[in-house]
Structures are given as C-alpha cells and as structure tokens.
Design an enzyme around this catalytic site. Structure first.
Site, PDB file in Angstrom:
ATOM      1  N   ARG A 150       0.851  -1.204   0.000  1.00  0.00           N
ATOM      2  CA  ARG A 150       0.000   0.000   0.000  1.00  0.00           C
ATOM      3  C   ARG A 150       0.880   1.245   0.000  1.00  0.00           C
ATOM      4  NH1 ARG A 150      -1.273   1.556   4.582  1.00  0.00           N
ATOM      5  NH2 ARG A 150      -2.163  -0.368   5.372  1.00  0.00           N
ATOM      6  N   TYR A 197     -17.265  17.410 -14.196  1.00  0.00           N
ATOM      7  CA  TYR A 197     -17.702  16.024 -14.129  1.00  0.00           C
ATOM      8  C   TYR A 197     -18.690  15.866 -12.971  1.00  0.00           C
ATOM      9  CZ  TYR A 197     -17.288  10.973 -13.551  1.00  0.00           C
ATOM     10  OH  TYR A 197     -17.552   9.648 -13.432  1.00  0.00           O
ATOM     11  N   ASP A 203      -8.008  19.844 -13.059  1.00  0.00           N
ATOM     12  CA  ASP A 203      -8.309  18.493 -13.548  1.00  0.00           C
ATOM     13  C   ASP A 203      -7.977  18.492 -15.038  1.00  0.00           C
ATOM     14  OD1 ASP A 203      -9.590  16.274 -14.695  1.00  0.00           O
ATOM     15  OD2 ASP A 203     -11.222  16.299 -13.231  1.00  0.00           O
ATOM     16  N   LYS A 217      -9.364   7.626 -18.450  1.00  0.00           N
ATOM     17  CA  LYS A 217      -9.658   8.234 -19.749  1.00  0.00           C
ATOM     18  C   LYS A 217      -8.418   8.154 -20.648  1.00  0.00           C
ATOM     19  CE  LYS A 217     -13.344   8.901 -17.340  1.00  0.00           C
ATOM     20  NZ  LYS A 217     -13.619  10.119 -16.606  1.00  0.00           N
TER      21      LYS A 217
HETATM   22  C1  LIG Z   1     -14.103  10.466 -15.261  1.00  0.00           C
HETATM   23  C2  LIG Z   1     -13.677  11.761 -14.709  1.00  0.00           C
HETATM   24  C3  LIG Z   1     -13.362  11.918 -13.354  1.00  0.00           C
HETATM   25  C4  LIG Z   1     -13.523  10.783 -12.361  1.00  0.00           C
HETATM   26  O1  LIG Z   1     -12.612   9.769 -12.584  1.00  0.00           O
HETATM   27  P1  LIG Z   1     -12.859   8.202 -12.248  1.00  0.00           P
HETATM   28  O2  LIG Z   1     -11.601   7.573 -12.725  1.00  0.00           O
HETATM   29  O3  LIG Z   1     -14.084   7.795 -12.998  1.00  0.00           O
HETATM   30  O4  LIG Z   1     -13.058   8.118 -10.774  1.00  0.00           O
HETATM   31  C5  LIG Z   1     -12.909  13.146 -12.925  1.00  0.00           C
HETATM   32  N1  LIG Z   1     -12.787  14.191 -13.769  1.00  0.00           N
HETATM   33  C6  LIG Z   1     -13.093  14.085 -15.077  1.00  0.00           C
HETATM   34  C7  LIG Z   1     -12.934  15.262 -15.966  1.00  0.00           C
HETATM   35  C8  LIG Z   1     -13.548  12.871 -15.589  1.00  0.00           C
HETATM   36  O5  LIG Z   1     -13.862  12.779 -16.895  1.00  0.00           O
END
Ligand SMILES: *Cc1c(COP(=O)(O)O)cnc(C)c1O
Length: 411
Positions: A58, A110, A203, A228
């Site tokens: 971890r 998101y 982000d 993504k």
């Molecule tokens: C999908 C997404 C998230 C969340 O991520 P997960 O891997 O699904 O927890 C956060 N920000 C954006 C812009 C996203 O597209």
C-alpha cells in the site's frame, strides 16, 4: 528491487519521455518492461530494515513507483501519486481541508466531482461555491477568507469551456486567506497544519499531459482520471495527482498511504504500457476530432458544434494559446431536441453509446440523460446542457468511417 530512475534530461521531447521516463530494465533479469510486482509485502533482513522504502505494497510498489515517476515526468512535476480512481485522487486532495474551509468550483465539471463535494464533504463542513470560471470577475468575487481550494477542469465537461489557468492562478495569489480553520495539531503528522493559503487544482483529464501542462501555467496540483486518455483503452479505472510543491506532496503522499486508495500492480502495468503511445494516440484523437467538428459544423441536422478548435468557440484564442491542440472531445446540439438526439444515439453503429471517454474507440453519449443527469434540470439549462446536446469522444479509427457513421445516424 529497483528505484525509479532519475528523471531524464529535460532536453528530451514529450514522445521520448512517454516511452522512457521513470523506466529502466529490471535489475534482476534485464527485462525491458517493468515487471508486474504482484506482492503485498517485502521481506526484511532485520526488523525495520528494508530496501528502497519497500515494506508494504500500500505504501510503495515497484510497478506503481515506475508509473508514478513516468506520469510525474509527463506533467513536469517533481511528484506523482497514483490512485484506484480519479475520484479517489480527488478524495486525497479534499482530505487536506477542514470543516469551515471553502472551495471555489467551476460550474461545469464532471458530475462525480460535484457529487463528492456536495454529498460527502459538505456533510463534513466544507462549503462549495460554483462559478463560471470563464468570467474572472465572478471568480474573484467568490473568494472568501476561508477559501482554501480552487478547482476546475479545462476543457470542461461537457461544455468544453476553456479556463485561463495562469489568470486564475493570479487571482489565487492575490487572495489573502483568513486565519486557518482548525488549530495546529502536531499529532496529525503532515495534516497537522491547516492549509495556509488557497491551492489551485486543475483536472487535466480532458487534455492529457500531451495537450497542456497546468503546473507550468500556475496550478499547484494536477489531477487525472487515468481511466480516460492516460489508460486510453477503456479497460481500467485509476487516477493520479502530480505536484511540484514539496509541502503538498508530503501531505498527499501521507494521505495516499493513510487512506489507502491505491491501484493494483496489474493496472499500473497496463497504464505504463498505455503511456508509451499517449503522444500518438492524442495526435490522432485531435486530428480526427477537428475533422469531425468541421464536418458537423456544416451539417444541416446540427444546430451547434462546440469544439475549442473551431473559430466559433468562445475561447478559441485562449485554447490556441494554452493548449498544443484541441483534444478529442466534441459536444454538439442536434436539431429537434431530445427525440432527435435519442434517434442519433440509437442509430450510430461505429460510435458506441456509453459513458466515459478517452479510449481508442469512439463513444457517444447524452449528457442530460447519462453523465450529467444528477444535475437538476434548471441548473443543466443554465449551463447550456440542452436536451439535444450529445457528446462525442472521438477515437482513433479512420476518420472517414467515423464521419460516414455520423452522417448515416443524422439523416
Ligand atoms: C471520469 C472523470 C473523473 C472521475 O474519474 P474516475 O476515474 O471515474 O473516478 C474526474 N474528472 C473528469 C474530468 C472525468 O472525466
């Protein structure tokens, strides 16, 4: 057991760093790929004596360490941390706050990002104000003495607004924080000191490190949903944080281990394989998306195309300045509202009707019904999420086939 290799010379270009940064032949065999270290623990030679910080997986795992070094390099960060999801990475950042702290959040994010602040951390005493961050005066007006975090996505989801990272950092620097909520508590370790100043988090999921590096433009922390573009093949869920700030890095690293939302070694290996092609995937995503956006802009069944690479986009000039290209995401409004857009989503064959984005295969979705259904209808309307809005995640198939599929579905 191996240390992540030192960061390559900064003279190396992005494509080279995608393939090599943080990686080196395995010291025990010379294996060129970092092995999948499927182990939960590491043998110690004497109590408390272990190699290179490897005592329990971890805390540290060699496959994860190689990935963290690779991702940190791609964002130009001194530190990278990988998590079991993008939202777990977000949770790690929000644990730096205390009851009474205030967050300024972009209005167009998101759905899960809003939900974590609204349904989990609000309950713990963290307040959030949502603002349209393309309007700098509104951002400035939203600051309070208790503001400790400013958070946005650029491009945003699903309206693909472009937010000026350097300008928002300027506002963060001008803001004078009030006395930190909560007292200093040495017993809390790195979290014992409340955040003294507002921290800017970007982000960068929609852009990926290929298109922009927010740390270089003023962000304190960059977040990715690696689910993504970084994963890029729709086969894993993971997240990452990168920072160049030593104090923040120590806090985040402590929290990563203390809360424990770490990914498994196999997922880390798959991401290491993925980042080797990040640059060529992104290049093709961008080329395909621009061609499709230009095509849809002329299509008689389409009311409006939203793509930062089109001159019609309200922040087109900023996108050109801030990003290397304009990404693989397109939003558009189909003439005829809900019924017409539903028909398109049912008729496509090559585009798959699914949530998520950033994979090699093209996806299509309906934000009002799918990804953004948790946002109340009036708030959706205010954001411009019309019932006829559809969002495309353009993959890396041949663009002629993608255009033919859309044309067939749009008649
Ligand atoms: C999908 C997404 C998230 C969340 O991520 P997960 O891997 O699904 O927890 C956060 N920000 C954006 C812009 C996203 O597209």
């Amino acid at each position: 057991m191996s240390q992540p290799s030192p960061q390559p010379a900064p003279a190396q270009k992005f494509a080279t760093r995608c393939i090599h940064a943080g990686q080196h032949p395995d010291p025990s065999t010379g294996a060129i790929m970092t092995p999948v270290y499927m182990t939960s623990t590491f043998v110690q030679s004497s109590p408390g004596v272990f190699k290179d910080g490897y005592d329990y997986a971890r805390s540290k795992n060699p496959t994860r360490a190689a990935l963290e070094a690779n991702l940190a390099d791609l964002e130009g960060a001194a530190h990278g941390l990988v998590f079991s999801s993008g939202l777990a990475a977000m949770d790690c950042v929000l644990h730096q706050l205390r009851a009474g702290d205030h967050v300024i959040l972009s209005d167009d994010v998101y759905g899960g990002t809003f939900r974590q602040l609204d349904k989990v951390f609000r309950h713990l005493g963290v307040e959030t104000t949502r603002v349209d961050m393309t309007r700098l005066a509104d951002v400035e007006a939203a600051f309070r003495p208790a503001t400790r975090l400013v958070w946005f996505e650029t491009p945003s989801n699903p309206m693909l607004k472009i937010i000026d990272i350097a300008a928002i950092r300027g506002l963060v620097d001008r803001h004078r924080s009030g006395p930190a909520s909560g007292v200093r508590d040495a017993g809390l370790g790195p979290l014992g000191q409340p955040l003294a100043r507002a921290v800017l988090v970007v982000d960068n999921t929609f852009a990926s490190p290929y298109l922009q590096n927010p740390l270089a433009q003023g962000a304190h922390i960059v977040l990715h949903s690696c689910t993504k573009y970084i994963g890029g093949h729709s086969d894993l869920v993971a997240g990452a944080l990168m920072t160049g700030d030593e104090d923040l890095a120590a806090r985040l690293k402590f929290t990563q281990n203390a809360v424990g939302a770490v990914p498994g070694a196999m997922d880390c290996f798959m991401m290491l394989r993925s980042t080797k092609t990040l640059h060529i995937r992104m290049q093709r995503h961008c080329e395909n998306a621009l061609a499709i956006a230009q095509h849809l802009a002329k299509h008689r069944a389409i009311e409006k195309v939203i793509y930062p690479g089109l001159e019609s986009h309200p922040q087109h000039a900023l996108a050109k300045k801030q990003m290397r290209a304009c990404g693989g995401m397109i939003s558009c409004i189909v003439k005829g509202g809900l019924e017409a857009s539903r028909r398109v989503l049912e008729r496509v064959r090559l585009f798959s009707l699914a949530e998520s984005l950033g994979g090699v295969e093209s996806l299509i979705e309906h934000p009002a019904i799918m990804t953004h259904s948790s946002i109340p209808p009036e708030a959706r309307a205010k954001l411009g999420i019309a019932d006829g809005l559809i969002r495309l995640s353009v993959g890396i198939e041949d663009v002629d086939d993608l255009i033919a599929d859309l044309d067939r579905a749009l008649v």
